[in-house]
Scaffold this motif. Sequence first.
Motif, short mmCIF file in Angstrom:
data_model
loop_
_atom_site.label_atom_id
_atom_site.label_comp_id
_atom_site.label_asym_id
_atom_site.label_seq_id
_atom_site.Cartn_x
_atom_site.Cartn_y
_atom_site.Cartn_z
N ASP A 17 41.86 38.57 57.02
CA ASP A 17 43.21 38.37 57.55
C ASP A 17 43.71 39.72 58.06
O ASP A 17 43.25 40.77 57.60
CB ASP A 17 44.16 37.84 56.45
CG ASP A 17 45.41 37.19 57.04
OD1 ASP A 17 45.48 35.96 57.07
OD2 ASP A 17 46.30 37.94 57.50
N ILE A 18 44.63 39.72 59.03
CA ILE A 18 45.19 40.99 59.46
C ILE A 18 46.16 41.53 58.41
O ILE A 18 46.41 42.72 58.34
CB ILE A 18 45.90 40.92 60.85
CG1 ILE A 18 46.85 39.71 60.90
CG2 ILE A 18 44.90 40.86 61.99
CD1 ILE A 18 47.81 39.76 62.07
N ASP A 19 46.69 40.62 57.57
CA ASP A 19 47.62 41.04 56.52
C ASP A 19 46.83 41.38 55.25
O ASP A 19 46.46 40.51 54.48
CB ASP A 19 48.64 39.92 56.25
CG ASP A 19 49.55 40.24 55.07
OD1 ASP A 19 49.54 41.40 54.59
OD2 ASP A 19 50.27 39.33 54.62
N ARG A 20 46.60 42.69 55.06
CA ARG A 20 45.78 43.16 53.95
C ARG A 20 46.35 42.74 52.59
O ARG A 20 45.61 42.45 51.66
CB ARG A 20 45.68 44.69 54.03
CG ARG A 20 44.75 45.34 53.04
CD ARG A 20 43.30 45.26 53.48
NE ARG A 20 42.40 45.59 52.40
CZ ARG A 20 41.09 45.66 52.50
NH1 ARG A 20 40.50 45.41 53.67
NH2 ARG A 20 40.34 45.95 51.47
N SER A 21 47.68 42.69 52.49
CA SER A 21 48.29 42.45 51.17
C SER A 21 48.01 41.03 50.67
O SER A 21 47.81 40.82 49.47
CB SER A 21 49.79 42.73 51.21
OG SER A 21 50.45 41.75 51.96
N SER A 22 47.96 40.04 51.58
CA SER A 22 47.60 38.67 51.17
C SER A 22 46.18 38.64 50.62
O SER A 22 45.90 37.94 49.64
CB SER A 22 47.67 37.70 52.35
OG SER A 22 48.98 37.52 52.78
N LEU A 23 45.28 39.38 51.29
CA LEU A 23 43.88 39.41 50.85
C LEU A 23 43.76 40.01 49.45
O LEU A 23 43.08 39.46 48.58
CB LEU A 23 43.05 40.26 51.82
CG LEU A 23 42.84 39.67 53.23
CD1 LEU A 23 42.23 40.72 54.15
CD2 LEU A 23 41.96 38.43 53.17
N GLU A 24 44.43 41.14 49.24
CA GLU A 24 44.38 41.83 47.94
C GLU A 24 44.95 40.91 46.85
O GLU A 24 44.40 40.77 45.76
CB GLU A 24 45.21 43.13 47.98
CG GLU A 24 44.86 44.07 49.12
CD GLU A 24 43.80 45.09 48.75
OE1 GLU A 24 43.27 45.03 47.63
OE2 GLU A 24 43.50 45.96 49.61
N ASP A 25 46.06 40.27 47.21
CA ASP A 25 46.73 39.34 46.30
C ASP A 25 45.79 38.20 45.92
O ASP A 25 45.64 37.85 44.74
CB ASP A 25 47.98 38.80 47.03
CG ASP A 25 48.84 37.94 46.14
OD1 ASP A 25 48.75 38.10 44.90
OD2 ASP A 25 49.59 37.10 46.67
N ALA A 26 45.14 37.63 46.93
CA ALA A 26 44.23 36.49 46.70
C ALA A 26 43.03 36.91 45.86
O ALA A 26 42.56 36.16 45.00
CB ALA A 26 43.77 35.91 48.04
N ARG A 27 42.52 38.14 46.11
CA ARG A 27 41.37 38.59 45.33
C ARG A 27 41.77 38.86 43.88
O ARG A 27 41.08 38.48 42.94
CB ARG A 27 40.74 39.85 45.94
CG ARG A 27 39.44 40.23 45.21
CD ARG A 27 38.61 41.22 45.97
NE ARG A 27 39.37 42.43 46.29
CZ ARG A 27 38.84 43.47 46.92
NH1 ARG A 27 37.57 43.45 47.30
NH2 ARG A 27 39.58 44.52 47.20
N ARG A 28 42.94 39.49 43.71
CA ARG A 28 43.43 39.79 42.36
C ARG A 28 43.59 38.51 41.54
O ARG A 28 43.30 38.48 40.35
CB ARG A 28 44.77 40.53 42.47
CG ARG A 28 45.06 41.46 41.33
CD ARG A 28 46.29 42.37 41.56
NE ARG A 28 47.28 41.82 42.46
CZ ARG A 28 47.53 42.30 43.69
NH1 ARG A 28 46.87 43.35 44.16
NH2 ARG A 28 48.46 41.76 44.44
N ASN A 29 44.05 37.44 42.21
CA ASN A 29 44.28 36.18 41.50
C ASN A 29 43.06 35.28 41.43
O ASN A 29 43.16 34.13 41.01
CB ASN A 29 45.43 35.42 42.17
CG ASN A 29 46.76 36.14 41.98
OD1 ASN A 29 47.20 36.34 40.86
ND2 ASN A 29 47.37 36.55 43.08
N GLY A 30 41.92 35.78 41.92
CA GLY A 30 40.70 34.99 41.83
C GLY A 30 40.60 33.85 42.82
O GLY A 30 39.73 32.99 42.70
N VAL A 31 41.51 33.82 43.81
CA VAL A 31 41.44 32.76 44.83
C VAL A 31 40.27 33.01 45.78
O VAL A 31 39.61 32.08 46.24
CB VAL A 31 42.77 32.66 45.61
CG1 VAL A 31 42.67 31.65 46.75
CG2 VAL A 31 43.92 32.30 44.67
N ILE A 32 40.00 34.30 46.06
CA ILE A 32 38.82 34.64 46.87
C ILE A 32 37.97 35.64 46.08
O ILE A 32 38.47 36.30 45.16
CB ILE A 32 39.18 35.22 48.26
CG1 ILE A 32 39.93 36.57 48.13
CG2 ILE A 32 40.04 34.22 49.05
CD1 ILE A 32 40.13 37.30 49.46
#
Lengths: 281, 281
Positions: free
Chosen positions: A32-47
Motif C-alpha cells: 500500500d502507499i500508506d505505510r502506517s496501514s501496513l505496519e498496523d496490519a502486520r502488528r495485528n497479525g492481519v498480514i
Amino acid sequence: VRIAVFGLGLLGGSVCKALRTADGNGHISAYDIDRSSLEDARRNGVIDDIIETQEAVIHCDVAVIALPVKSSISAIRAVLDSTDDSAMVVDLGSVKTGVINGVIDHRNSSRFVPCHPMAGSERSGFAGSSPDILSGANVIITPHIKNTPDIISRAVKFWEMTGMKVTIADCTDHDVAVAYTSHLPHLLSAALVCAEKKGLPSDMSNEPFRGRGFRDMTRLASGSPAVWEDICEMNAAQIVKAIDTMTGILCDLRRELAENPVDGKALREFLEEAVRLKKEY
Amino acid sequence: VRIAVFGLGLLGGSVCKALRTADGNGHISAYDIDRSSLEDARRNGVIDDIIETQEAVIHCDVAVIALPVKSSISAIRAVLDSTDDSAMVVDLGSVKTGVINGVIDHRNSSRFVPCHPMAGSERSGFAGSSPDILSGANVIITPHIKNTPDIISRAVKFWEMTGMKVTIADCTDHDVAVAYTSHLPHLLSAALVCAEKKGLPSDMSNEPFRGRGFRDMTRLASGSPAVWEDICEMNAAQIVKAIDTMTGILCDLRRELAENPVDGKALREFLEEAVRLKKEY
C-alpha cells in the motif's frame, strides 16, 4: 495459500481478514502507499509481510488488486508481469468492461480474472475493513475471452473461502446492472446530502428533522471520493442512462404534484408499483 | 393517564405499546376500521378496550389521531367535538400547515396540538408497530396561535413518556424541512425501485447485483401507499421544490459524466462536498 494484496483499504483489508480466518496456514503479503496501514496490519497479525514496491517480484498463488478502478489497470498489468506463471490475478473493481479492455492485450491476461465483490461500508480505508462486509454478500465474476474454465473455477474457490456467494455474469450485463443497483444509489445518496444543504435555509437546524430514513438514504454518501470518482468515470455511459431513467421518473412525479388538485391516481399507482416491485426482491 | 387512539396502524400501535410500558396504570382505548387489529391488540393487552365508532363520546386525557394525514383533519374535528374539555388532542401527521389550517377555526382548536413523530418502518400496519421505533427518535411539535404554553408543556410530557426527544418548531419550517429529510427520500427510494425495473432488461436477474447499499436505499419504498399519497398531496408545494433541487444536482452531474473525457474535478468536488456535509451530521 500464498496471497499478495495490492491496496490495503476497505476491501483489501476485509479480504485479508476473511482469508486469515479461513486459512490458518496461508501466507498474506500486502502493498500500500500508506505505510502506517501496513505496519498496523502486520502488528495485528492481519498480514504476514509487507511488499516494499508495487514492482517487486512476488511468488504467490493469488494476487488481489484492491485499488480504485482506474489505477487498477496499470497495477494489474504490472502484477501480471511480476508474478509467477501459476499466479492468478483478481481485481475488485466496481466496473468491469473498461478494466478488461485495458488488460486483455497483455501476454499473461489469461491469468487475470475480473471480479467485483458487492460489498461496502460507510467507513473507508483499512480502519473500516471487516470480514463481516464480505460474509454472505455477492461477488460477481465476469470472465473474458482469454480465461479458461480452470482459472474461473480457481477464482470461484478463492471467493468461497472469503464467505461470499459467487455469480458468473457477462461484463456488459454487470456494468449495466451495477449502474442501477450501486452507482446510481451512491450518487442519489450524495446528491440528497447536497440537496438538503442547498434547499434549506442556512440558519435552520435540520438535525431534529433527520430520522432513520434520512440517515439510511445518506449513508452511502460517506464513501471514498477517490474510489467513486474512478467508478463514475469508468462507467460514465451506463450511469448517464441510469440518471436519465431516474430523472424521467422524478419529472413525471413532479408534474403530477404540481397539478392542482394533485392527480392522486397516478401518484398512488407509482407508490403501489414500488411496493409491489420491492416485495419481489 | 387515559388515552384514546384513533387509527391502530404502525404509529398508533407503537404509541400504545410505548405508553403501556411507561404507564402501568394507564387506560388505553382504540378505534380502527380494521376490527381484527383491535381484537388482536386487546387480546395481547396492548389496549384495554375498543372504541366502537369514531363519533363515540370519549372521556380521556389525551386523544391521539393516528390516521393518514388528509383524513386526519375531519377526525381531529370530530374528536374535538366528542371529547371532554380537559382532553388534549394530538395528531401524528407528517405535514403540519395543512392540518392546522383545516382545524384552527374549530371552537375547541386550542386543545389540538400538532405533532410529528419522526419515526417509521419498512413495515406497515399494527403488525409492524413497536415502541423501539419511537425510542430515542425525534418528535416535532408545531404549536399554532390558539395553543397556550400550558397545553404545549402537556404535549411535551406526553411524548417524553413514549421515549421520544421533543423539538418545538414553526409549522412552515417543519413542512419545508421534512420535504427534504423525509418526503424526498421516500420518493427517491420508490423511484429507484421503479428505475431499476425500467432500466434493466426484463430477462436479467438483478438479484446478485443488489448489495446492502441498494437494499438500504430502497427500504423506504415499502411504506404504506395510502399514508404516502396523503403526505405527497398535503405537502405538494414543498416537495416540488425539493424535487427541483434534487433534479438540478442530478442534471449537473449528468452533464459532467456525459463529457468525454469526464470532468473529474467537478465530479470530485461534488463527492467530497457530500462526505464533508455528512460528517457534520
